[in-house]
Design an enzyme around this catalytic site. Sequence first.
Site, mmCIF file in Angstrom:
data_model
loop_
_atom_site.group_PDB
_atom_site.id
_atom_site.type_symbol
_atom_site.label_atom_id
_atom_site.label_comp_id
_atom_site.label_asym_id
_atom_site.label_seq_id
_atom_site.Cartn_x
_atom_site.Cartn_y
_atom_site.Cartn_z
ATOM 1 N N HIS A 1 0.904 -1.285 -0.143
ATOM 2 C CA HIS A 1 -0.191 0.043 -0.144
ATOM 3 C C HIS A 1 0.782 1.356 0.123
ATOM 4 O O HIS A 1 1.838 1.102 0.593
ATOM 5 C CB HIS A 1 -0.875 0.003 1.323
ATOM 6 C CG HIS A 1 -2.326 0.946 1.059
ATOM 7 N ND1 HIS A 1 -1.998 2.224 1.261
ATOM 8 C CD2 HIS A 1 -3.206 0.661 0.478
ATOM 9 C CE1 HIS A 1 -3.083 2.919 0.894
ATOM 10 N NE2 HIS A 1 -4.091 1.816 0.707
ATOM 11 N N ASP B 1 -8.014 -5.717 0.259
ATOM 12 C CA ASP B 1 -8.380 -6.444 -0.839
ATOM 13 C C ASP B 1 -8.142 -7.923 -0.870
ATOM 14 O O ASP B 1 -8.466 -8.684 -1.445
ATOM 15 C CB ASP B 1 -7.658 -6.002 -2.266
ATOM 16 C CG ASP B 1 -8.524 -4.672 -2.756
ATOM 17 O OD1 ASP B 1 -9.615 -4.464 -2.587
ATOM 18 O OD2 ASP B 1 -7.658 -3.665 -3.200
#
Length: 428
Positions: free
Chosen positions: A305, A362
Amino acid sequence: MSTNAELKLDGKTYSLPVVEGTEQERAIDVTTLRNQTGHITLDDGYANTGSCYSKITFIDGERGILRYRGIPIEELAEKSTFIEVAYLLIQGRLPNRAELRNFSELLTRNQLLHEDLKFHFEGFPSNAHPMAILSSMINAASCFYPELLLDPKTQFEIEAARLISQVRTIAAFSYRKSRGLPIIYPKPAYKYTANFLHMMFSDPYQDYELNPEAVRALDLIFLLHADHEQNCSTATVRMVASSRANVFASAAAGVCALWGPLHGGANQAVLEMLDQIHREGDDGSKFIQAAKDKQSGKRLMGFGHRVYKNYDPRAKIIKRACDDLLGKLHRGDPLLDIAKHLEQAVLSDAYFVERKLYPNVDFYSGIIMRAIGIPVEMFTVMFAIGRMPGWIANYREVMEDPHSRIYRPRQIYTGDGLRHYVPLEERP
Ligand code: CMC
């Protein structure tokens, strides 16, 4: 605290103010830099650039903290609902009982698409990706309510309700269309997430049997996706809003930005990756090797991320919810076993540890959606439904900021120097 940063450039010293947010995030304000020095800043991918002031969402990526309007995501996940969170994000505070009821009623009153919009669905091929349908239909929906767009200030509450409510109706209709199934209209008696599952899975002659655990799990997924400060799609929404485009056009642009596999499309990519590993009979080791090899063009989807250099707090919550749901449904899933194995292997692998790559939102969400029966090509649409309140809250912030200017970054030009036009007959 107000201090200044000193910049030494070409033998001169310039003073630039340092600004600080409520959580002590600090930034060098370069608003006057070009006027003062003739220079711009260059920040490929914007990793060091604050593009706005915002009161909506706070993230501390080093400590794995996420808060909507100051409230920790863990508390909201445990105690709130998606619709209450939507109100919180857009209005800036939790609603009281009457406000929540009014908001829910407003959503219910605005959940039906204009009947003529149904014909637009006919124009798409049956294998069209639902994200393409979603962005087109959000824009198309605005054409049916031009009066809202004429007076966005007073009509904003209705516009926002239409978008939140109808994104879900469009999503379900596009799924039904892709399967050649008749469209199912929403039921006013159902709450937001239950109604979505009803529109997806009921038949005209038989209602889908709602499982409260599945409804709760999907509501949690919507809630966890509801905002995430200046990510690619939200920054896109703000960019479009800054030109004073309407909220439907801005949200449609957000859907397009979300679609890519490095952003919202990662949830579909994760499931496809896990499925591939499963079909090939690998335990994940081969895929991990490939993900570390830059030449392979592969990445471990659902990992890493830009902001979190620690566990994504949403991933922790989703992983627990995933175990919980599969337990309650008395169902196993070989893909969940592969996902857990991958996570274990990666968390002690030097490549991932050095780069601080942890599971993101996710990584486990797809397994929940699969258990509920959501088809994989609809996963990113679920992300878009969840993110809509965040986009709307950010749109509003841009529109209500009296100092808001059009977003217009600059560049460093690296093309050809001056050269002159050569007539066609003289070209080699
Ligand atoms: N697998 C393998 N290597 C990775 C991965 C990954 N998933 N993510 C980052 N890296 C490596 C990358 O190759 C680079 O290595 P090096 O320093 O040797 O060149 C280093 O880690 C830093 O990566 P980056 O691409 O510079 O980081 P970024 O901040 O630009 O990208 C990201 C962030 C999320 C796009 C990226 O981590 C990624 O592609 N992850 C997989 C896709 C994914 O799961 N996306 C969902 C993000 S969360 C939901 C959302 O908000 O959209």
